[in-house]
Design an enzyme around this catalytic site. Structure first.
Site, PDB file in Angstrom:
ATOM      1  N   HIS A 186       5.200  88.040  16.379  1.00  0.00           N
ATOM      2  CA  HIS A 186       4.241  89.079  15.992  1.00  0.00           C
ATOM      3  C   HIS A 186       2.863  88.735  16.546  1.00  0.00           C
ATOM      4  O   HIS A 186       2.593  87.591  16.914  1.00  0.00           O
ATOM      5  CB  HIS A 186       4.189  89.301  14.478  1.00  0.00           C
ATOM      6  CG  HIS A 186       3.603  88.166  13.685  1.00  0.00           C
ATOM      7  ND1 HIS A 186       2.251  88.013  13.484  1.00  0.00           N
ATOM      8  CD2 HIS A 186       4.187  87.142  13.028  1.00  0.00           C
ATOM      9  CE1 HIS A 186       2.031  86.953  12.735  1.00  0.00           C
ATOM     10  NE2 HIS A 186       3.201  86.401  12.454  1.00  0.00           N
ATOM     11  N   CYS A 201       6.112  81.345  12.306  1.00  0.00           N
ATOM     12  CA  CYS A 201       6.288  82.464  13.230  1.00  0.00           C
ATOM     13  C   CYS A 201       5.839  82.096  14.636  1.00  0.00           C
ATOM     14  O   CYS A 201       5.117  81.120  14.847  1.00  0.00           O
ATOM     15  CB  CYS A 201       5.501  83.671  12.744  1.00  0.00           C
ATOM     16  SG  CYS A 201       6.253  84.494  11.331  1.00  0.00           S
TER      17      CYS A 201
END
Length: 231
Positions: A186, A201
Site C-alpha cells: 500500500h 506491510c
C-alpha cells in the site's frame, strides 16, 4: 480484521531511528536543533555521495547538504551528522541503483509462476515479473521494522481495498493489496527510507502502489525473500 489492522498500520512521521543502523549522534543535546560541526565516521563517503569535496572535514556547506538529505528521507535527528543511518540509506540507494533493470539476476524470485510480485527485503526493492520478463520496477519499498518483519515465502493476494483505512489507528492505506495475514502492499506519504520501517506491510510511493493496483489481482502470487538489514 483486528490482526490485519494491527499488522498493517503504518506509523507516519516516526522519529525513532531505522532498525538497520544505530546512529551515533556525535553531538550534544544543545546541538540537536542546529547544524553539527562534528565530522561523522562516514564523512568522506557521505560527501562523495552528495557530490561534495570528499575531504572528510565537516563544513557549513557539507552540513547543509547532509541536513537536506536527512530531512528529505526522514532521518532524525537531521543535524547534518554523517553517521551510520545516513550512510546506510545512501549505501542502500547505491546498491538499488546497481541492480538496474535486472532485479532478479540471482533467480531467487520464481520464474515458473507467471505473473508474480517479488519483494527483496535485503535490497528493499520490489518488482513485478511474468516468467523471466520484467513487467514493472524495480521500485524502492519500506518493509517491516525489527520485531514486525515482513514475513518471507510464497504468498497470494487475497483481498484488495483501494481506500482502506485502519479502524484501530485511523491511518489511511491507499491501494491496499493484502497477501499475508494483514501484510499488504500500500502507499504511504513518507519517504521509502523513513525510519524505522512499517509494521509488516510493504510500503510504496503512491505512483508505485497505484501501478501495482493496476497490474495485480486477487490470486496473484507474491514472493518475499531476503532479510532487511537490522532485523
Amino acid at each position: 480484521m483486528g490482526d490485519i489492522h494491527r499488522r498493517s498500520a503504518v506509523v507516519l512521521g516516526v522519529a525513532s531511528l531505522v532498525a538497520p543502523l544505530t546512529l551515533a549522534l556525535g553531538a550534544t543535546p544543545a546541538q540537536a536543533a542546529s547544524c553539527t560541526t562534528s565530522a561523522g565516521p562516514y564523512q568522506k563517503k557521505v560527501e562523495k555521495f552528495l557530490g561534495r569535496p570528499a575531504d572528510g572535514k565537516q563544513s557549513s556547506a557539507d552540513c547543509k547538504a547532509i541536513r537536506a538529505f536527512q530531512a528529505k528521507h526522514g532521518i532524525t535527528p537531521d543535524i547534518g551528522y554523517a553517521g551510520p543511518v545516513t550512510w546506510g540509506v545512501m549505501d542502500l540507494m547505491n546498491k538499488q541503483k546497481a541492480v538496474g533493470k535486472n532485479p532478479n539476476k540471482s533467480g531467487k524470485c520464481p520464474t515458473n509462476k507467471g505473473r508474480i510480485a517479488c519483494v527483496d527485503l535485503t535490497l528493499q526493492l520490489s518488482w513485478i515479473q511474468d516468467g523471466k520478463k520484467l513487467v514493472h520496477g524495480p521500485v524502492p519499498v519500506r518493509t517491516g521494522r525489527d520485531g514486525y518483519e515482513t514475513r518471507t515465502g510464497l504468498k497470494k493476494i487475497y483481498w484488495r481495498n483501494i481506500d482502506h483505512v485502519s479502524t484501530i489507528y485511523d491511518v489511511p492505506m491507499p491501494y491496499s493489496q493484502f497477501f499475508d495475514g494483514g501484510q499488504a502492499f500500500h502507499s504511504v506519504g513518507v519517504s521509502m527510507w523513513n525510519p524505522p520501517g512499517s509494521h509488516g506491510c510493504v510500503n510504496m510511493t503512491k505512483a508505485a502502489a497505484k501501478k501495482y493496483w493496476s497490474l495485480l489481482k486477487n490470486g496473484d502470487d507474491v514472493y518475499v525473500y531476503g532479510r532487511k538489514p537490522g532485523t
